[in-house]
Design an enzyme around this catalytic site. Structure first.
Site, short mmCIF file in Angstrom:
data_model
loop_
_atom_site.label_atom_id
_atom_site.label_comp_id
_atom_site.label_asym_id
_atom_site.label_seq_id
_atom_site.Cartn_x
_atom_site.Cartn_y
_atom_site.Cartn_z
N SER A 13 -88.11 -16.73 12.97
CA SER A 13 -87.73 -17.88 12.15
C SER A 13 -88.94 -18.61 11.61
CB SER A 13 -86.82 -18.81 12.93
OG SER A 13 -85.65 -18.13 13.34
N HIS A 14 -89.09 -19.86 11.97
CA HIS A 14 -90.15 -20.71 11.42
C HIS A 14 -91.47 -20.61 12.17
CE1 HIS A 14 -88.37 -22.90 14.75
NE2 HIS A 14 -89.53 -23.50 14.86
#
Length: 129
Positions: free
Chosen positions: A98-99
């Site tokens: 993800s991030h």
């Protein structure tokens, strides 16, 4: 002190090749497939360079558990969730961090109903990793 992968309700994350390894991914995929009762398991990933290596590790774990991997290639999380349900699979795996920074990668478990696993379900599946 030895670094460990981060485990949370949003999955498992770690530094690719260090705290997050193909062996770890294969073991988790094996347990998840066994808990889901075998059958087809969709696998998708983000665009990180290490994603293909971890997807192959997931395929090995799925096959070892008697399941059938369905490779979705590069696909966003919602697409993998919808595919798990629409294709009538036992579940799915998303290889993504993800991030998190690019040197990381991770693992999210998808239920056959087309949603991410809940915290208690993840804990149940990850016993023995």
């Amino acid at each position: 002190m030895h670094d460990l992968p981060m485990m949370s309700v949003s999955g498992i994350r770690g530094t690719a090749g260090k705290t997050f390894t193909p062996l770890l991914v294969s073991r988790i995929a094996y347990l998840q497939t066994k808990m889901a009762g075998g059958g087809k398991m969709v696998v998708g990933r983000d665009t990180r360079a290490s994603g293909e290596m971890f997807a192959r590790a997931a395929f090995r774990g799925i096959r070892a558990a008697g399941g059938i991997p369905v490779d979705l290639g590069i696909a966003p999380t919602p697409t993998i969730c919808v595919a798990a349900q629409e294709l009538g699979t036992s579940g799915g795996i998303i290889i993504t961090a993800s991030h998190n920074p690019i040197e990381y990668n991770g693992y999210k478990m998808v239920h056959g109903l087309g949603r991410l696993y809940r915290a208690g379900e993840c804990e149940k599946n990850l016993r023995g990793v």
